[in-house]
Motif scaffolding. Structure first.
Motif, mmCIF file in Angstrom:
data_model
loop_
_atom_site.group_PDB
_atom_site.id
_atom_site.type_symbol
_atom_site.label_atom_id
_atom_site.label_comp_id
_atom_site.label_asym_id
_atom_site.label_seq_id
_atom_site.Cartn_x
_atom_site.Cartn_y
_atom_site.Cartn_z
ATOM 1 N N CYS A 24 1.047 -1.049 -0.051
ATOM 2 C CA CYS A 24 -0.284 0.004 0.206
ATOM 3 C C CYS A 24 0.986 1.280 -0.544
ATOM 4 O O CYS A 24 0.187 2.273 0.227
ATOM 5 N N ALA A 25 1.767 1.149 0.177
ATOM 6 C CA ALA A 25 3.410 1.868 -0.426
ATOM 7 C C ALA A 25 2.777 2.646 -1.590
ATOM 8 O O ALA A 25 2.140 2.525 -2.750
ATOM 9 N N GLU A 26 2.821 4.351 -1.192
ATOM 10 C CA GLU A 26 2.438 5.175 -2.156
ATOM 11 C C GLU A 26 3.719 5.192 -3.256
ATOM 12 O O GLU A 26 2.863 5.145 -4.251
ATOM 13 N N ASN A 27 4.357 4.806 -3.412
ATOM 14 C CA ASN A 27 5.430 5.069 -5.248
ATOM 15 C C ASN A 27 5.070 3.072 -5.697
ATOM 16 O O ASN A 27 5.077 3.009 -6.484
ATOM 17 N N VAL A 28 4.380 2.477 -4.369
ATOM 18 C CA VAL A 28 4.389 0.590 -5.188
ATOM 19 C C VAL A 28 3.444 0.773 -6.145
ATOM 20 O O VAL A 28 2.109 0.574 -5.559
ATOM 21 N N PRO A 60 -7.644 -10.371 -5.635
ATOM 22 C CA PRO A 60 -8.785 -8.903 -4.979
ATOM 23 C C PRO A 60 -9.028 -8.658 -3.467
ATOM 24 O O PRO A 60 -9.237 -7.586 -2.804
ATOM 25 N N ARG A 61 -10.244 -9.877 -3.203
ATOM 26 C CA ARG A 61 -10.130 -9.797 -1.481
ATOM 27 C C ARG A 61 -9.124 -9.832 -0.637
ATOM 28 O O ARG A 61 -9.064 -9.022 -0.399
ATOM 29 N N TYR A 62 -7.486 -9.964 -1.232
ATOM 30 C CA TYR A 62 -6.228 -9.745 -0.494
ATOM 31 C C TYR A 62 -6.212 -8.935 -0.874
ATOM 32 O O TYR A 62 -5.581 -8.101 0.216
ATOM 33 N N LEU A 63 -6.111 -8.039 -1.233
ATOM 34 C CA LEU A 63 -5.732 -6.554 -1.709
ATOM 35 C C LEU A 63 -6.830 -5.888 -0.967
ATOM 36 O O LEU A 63 -6.194 -4.860 -0.115
ATOM 37 N N GLU A 64 -8.159 -6.200 -0.427
ATOM 38 C CA GLU A 64 -8.869 -5.121 0.204
ATOM 39 C C GLU A 64 -8.534 -5.469 1.622
ATOM 40 O O GLU A 64 -8.438 -4.579 2.624
ATOM 41 N N ASP A 65 -8.152 -7.495 2.128
ATOM 42 C CA ASP A 65 -7.763 -7.193 3.570
ATOM 43 C C ASP A 65 -7.013 -6.570 3.565
ATOM 44 O O ASP A 65 -6.391 -5.671 4.942
ATOM 45 N N LYS A 121 -5.285 2.901 -2.003
ATOM 46 C CA LYS A 121 -4.998 3.400 -3.056
ATOM 47 C C LYS A 121 -5.820 4.016 -4.078
ATOM 48 O O LYS A 121 -6.028 4.793 -4.987
ATOM 49 N N ASN A 122 -7.050 4.020 -3.149
ATOM 50 C CA ASN A 122 -8.199 3.836 -3.772
ATOM 51 C C ASN A 122 -8.929 3.761 -5.044
ATOM 52 O O ASN A 122 -9.492 4.089 -5.923
ATOM 53 N N ILE A 123 -8.923 2.192 -4.547
ATOM 54 C CA ILE A 123 -9.832 1.446 -5.890
ATOM 55 C C ILE A 123 -10.974 0.846 -5.557
ATOM 56 O O ILE A 123 -10.830 0.805 -3.991
ATOM 57 N N ASP A 124 -12.114 0.666 -6.194
ATOM 58 C CA ASP A 124 -13.115 0.444 -6.202
ATOM 59 C C ASP A 124 -13.095 -0.988 -6.349
ATOM 60 O O ASP A 124 -12.638 -1.572 -7.112
ATOM 61 N N PRO A 125 -12.814 -1.535 -5.054
ATOM 62 C CA PRO A 125 -13.550 -3.133 -4.791
ATOM 63 C C PRO A 125 -14.297 -4.008 -6.036
ATOM 64 O O PRO A 125 -14.019 -5.146 -6.750
#
Length: 372
Positions: free
Chosen positions: A227-231, A286-291, A298-302
């Motif tokens: 979740c780091a800004e540059n990653v 997708p669920r992993y990134l949400e958890d 990163k303001n991504i709509d799940p």
């Protein structure tokens, strides 16, 4: 009155019960009577050549604390101890880098990778140039247990056998331990402002099990959270067990997975495994990134997020005597993270030179633990 009955006090007893009653009375009397002095046993216990005698039975002597005896000194101030269960554990990443010491007693500095693709003079085409010390080691049949300074764990002769192409059928197969050692070496030289992170070969098995631990993404294992800004990208090896290696790159924001495959995709026999792997990956990531709070940070709509796959086309096709798919994973990872072109003039000669340079790297920095 029945002659078999007798009166003791106001209790009538049968004659046959008298031996049992007398035995109980004797036992009770013995238990309450003191033990004669001549029956006391002395046990000699030797501790540091001094003799202590313990009398059995013995009574424990109660003593006053030193603060309750003359001169009645005040007890020291006490501080309540914090329960161990309540102590917070540090989750800060710590480098596993060990100090390397050369034969002259001086420290050896770990150097970054530089591609040196010139093979030794007199090397045979298509065959790994024998490393004299590794050749001698394998001939002696002694087991070398060694470590690499940038990764935890022990390695064994099997590590060298695969690298020099002396494994079964002389495939030159790179295993999980080779790939993991390379990925951790690359981690050691990752720039702080890089837009990528990577995970080792065991991540792939967790995807297939649909049980990916959060420590891959939250920075505990590798020190940099997804979740780091540059990653923006995650590099990971894909292993069709004992068959083939490829490199995957997850583009976090778009959900696109780029696959760099030195065979340009699976054949008919391997396609079912890859279809299954893609199905699992698309279901769990997708669920992993949400958890892992990656989407929220990163303001991504799940709700609109999905995983798609594509095979990259401008990738060298492996050829030659050995199974070099593991070598090409190492090549792809290094060149992509250093913005170097992937295409080469002679893939077989290139992979062979790369393999020989990897052998030299690992042999140079090994730390021998034992020879058995």
């Amino acid at each position: 009155m029945d002659p078999t009955l007798h009166l003791i006090g106001n209790v009538s007893l049968c004659v046959c019960d008298l031996p049992l009653l007398l035995l109980k009375l004797v036992d009770a009397e013995t238990a309450l009577s003191p033990i004669p002095a001549h029956l006391v046993i002395d046990l000699d216990m030797h501790v540091d050549d001094a003799i202590k005698t313990v009398k059995v039975p013995f009574g424990r002597e109660r003593k006053k604390g030193r603060h309750l005896c003359d001169p009645f000194t005040p007890p020291p101030p006490t501080t309540p101890k914090k329960s161990r269960k309540c102590r917070t554990r540090s989750r800060v990443y710590k480098s596993v880098m060990q100090t390397l010491i050369g034969t002259d007693g001086n420290d050896i500095e770990l150097e970054p990778w530089r591609e040196e693709l010139t093979r030794p003079e007199g090397s045979l085409a298509g065959v790994v140039t024998p490393h004299p010390e590794i050749t001698l080691l394998l001939r002696t049949k002694k087991e070398m247990i060694f470590q690499l300074p940038w990764i935890n764990g022990d390695f064994y002769n099997k590590f060298w056998v695969g690298l020099v192409g002396k494994d079964k059928y002389r495939r030159g197969w790179l295993s999980d331990c080779h790939i993991d050692a390379w990925f951790m070496y690359m981690w050691h030289f990752r720039p702080q402002d890089a837009d990528w992170v990577m995970v080792g070969p065991f991540f792939d098995s967790k995807v297939l099990a649909r049980d990916i631990p959060l420590y891959y993404a939250n920075g505990i294992t590798y020190g940099v959270p997804w979740c780091a800004e540059n990653v923006e990208k995650v590099y990971f090896p894909i292993n069709e067990p004992k068959i083939h290696w490829a490199l995957g790159v997850l583009h976090i924001r778009s959900g696109v997975v780029s696959i760099y495959d030195s065979l340009h995709g699976p054949d008919a026999e391997g396609k079912p495994w890859w279809d299954t792997w893609m199905e699992h990956f698309a279901a769990v990531i997708p669920r992993y990134l949400e958890d892992a709070n990656v989407m929220s940070k990163k303001n991504i709509d799940p709700k609109s997020y999905s995983i798609t796959f594509r095979y990259e086309e401008n990738v060298p096709i492996q050829s030659g005597y050995y199974g070099d798919c593991g070598i090409w994973v190492c090549v792809f990872l290094y060149r992509l993270t250093h913005h170097l072109p992937l295409m080469v003039d002679d893939p077989a000669a290139f992979a062979l030179a790369y393999r020989e340079q990897l052998i030299s790297l690992f042999w140079k920095y090994k730390k021998v633990i034992s020879m058995e």
